[in-house]
Design a protein around this motif. Structure first.
Motif, short mmCIF file in Angstrom:
data_model
loop_
_atom_site.label_atom_id
_atom_site.label_comp_id
_atom_site.label_asym_id
_atom_site.label_seq_id
_atom_site.Cartn_x
_atom_site.Cartn_y
_atom_site.Cartn_z
N VAL A 136 40.04 40.11 36.47
CA VAL A 136 39.37 41.41 36.40
C VAL A 136 39.58 41.96 34.99
CG1 VAL A 136 39.21 43.74 37.34
CG2 VAL A 136 39.76 41.83 38.86
N GLU A 186 35.06 45.20 27.65
CA GLU A 186 33.98 44.25 27.37
C GLU A 186 34.49 43.11 26.49
OE1 GLU A 186 30.61 43.95 28.43
OE2 GLU A 186 31.66 45.14 29.93
N ARG A 241 36.24 40.79 28.72
CA ARG A 241 35.27 40.04 29.53
C ARG A 241 34.66 38.90 28.72
NH1 ARG A 241 30.12 39.59 29.70
NH2 ARG A 241 29.78 41.31 28.23
N LYS A 269 34.28 42.18 38.91
CA LYS A 269 34.24 43.54 38.38
C LYS A 269 35.28 44.39 39.10
CE LYS A 269 29.30 43.36 37.29
NZ LYS A 269 27.97 43.97 37.56
N ILE A 270 35.74 45.45 38.43
CA ILE A 270 36.74 46.33 39.03
C ILE A 270 36.26 46.83 40.39
CG2 ILE A 270 38.00 48.51 38.81
CD1 ILE A 270 37.93 48.16 35.81
N GLU A 271 34.99 47.21 40.47
CA GLU A 271 34.47 47.79 41.70
C GLU A 271 34.32 46.78 42.83
OE1 GLU A 271 30.94 47.68 38.72
OE2 GLU A 271 33.13 47.89 38.68
N GLU A 272 34.54 45.51 42.55
CA GLU A 272 34.44 44.47 43.57
C GLU A 272 35.77 44.15 44.24
OE1 GLU A 272 30.68 41.83 41.86
OE2 GLU A 272 32.71 41.35 41.14
N LYS A 311 40.14 52.00 31.76
CA LYS A 311 40.01 50.79 32.58
C LYS A 311 41.37 50.13 32.79
CE LYS A 311 35.27 49.15 31.99
NZ LYS A 311 34.42 48.03 31.47
#
Length: 225
Positions: free
Chosen positions: A53, A57, A60, A72-75, A105
């Protein structure tokens, strides 16, 4: 003269020993974290089955270039372990982070993590936090109000600039670098800062780190609570 990159590399190599198959791993941002990500990429190449995670950017992009599977964080609802760096740390594992501008983040990922491992070189250990300024992410139109409130907290602040223009974070906010001198009570200051209207988050990481691995003298020292 200290070889700080080597110290960070030693710390990173020690940190990745805690990885195991099936984990979700938070991937930090900054020079120390990027060394750890390179180590993780090599382990993935050798067959380690993890998902990362990213906290920025840049992280990533680096992880993707190393073929590290990402979420993704929201996943995610929780993260098994995060490996990240710090600008300063004390022996009781209080931190200043955010020198690279990704503190929001980083703190969300850290807060989701069951374990937060910090890797550093030997220059980052301090008796009191505060020689390094405290990054404070603020909503742009609140900048003047926040700066005024910092003075009430016996501090001063400057908008962080890049090429003469205010730095804009990935979330579209500004960063104020707050100077409070040596911080005698970081827990209190952290609480006071987050109460200031317009402050989104700050770089005091209080009671979040579970372990700090510091490279020093050709080896590592580990600090735990």
């Amino acid at each position: 003269m200290k070889d700080l990159k080597n110290e960070k590399t030693l710390a990173a190599k020690e940190a990745v020993k805690y990885l195991s198959n099936g984990q979700i791993i938070g991937l930090g941002s900054g020079s120390s974290a990027y060394i750890a990500i390179a180590e993780i990429g090599e382990l993935v190449k050798q067959g380690l089955d993890i998902k990362g995670v990213p906290t920025s950017e840049k992280t990533r992009e680096l992880a993707e270039s190393l073929n590290i599977p990402l979420l993704k964080i929201e996943e995610v609802d929780s993260i098994d372990m995060t490996i990240d760096g710090a600008d300063e740390f004390t022996e009781d594992l209080q931190l200043i982070k955010g020198g690279g501008s990704f503190l929001l983040k980083e703190k969300v990922v850290a807060s989701l993590s069951k374990a937060e491992i910090i890797i550093t070189d030997s220059t980052k250990k301090v008796e009191f936090l505060g020689k390094f300024t405290v990054p404070i992410e603020v909503i742009p139109y609140a900048q003047n109000y926040v700066l005024a409130q910092l003075e009430k907290l016996n501090g001063t602040g400057k908008i962080r600039l890049v090429d003469g223009k205010p730095l804009i974070t990935e979330q579209g906010n500004l960063l104020i670098d707050g100077d409070f001198g040596l911080i005698q009570d970081p827990v209190l200051l952290a609480d006071e800062l987050i109460r200031v209207v317009g402050v989104v988050e700050h770089g005091l990481f209080i009671n979040i780190a579970t372990r700090v691995i510091m490279g020093v003298d050709g080896g590592t020292l580990t600090f735990e609570k």
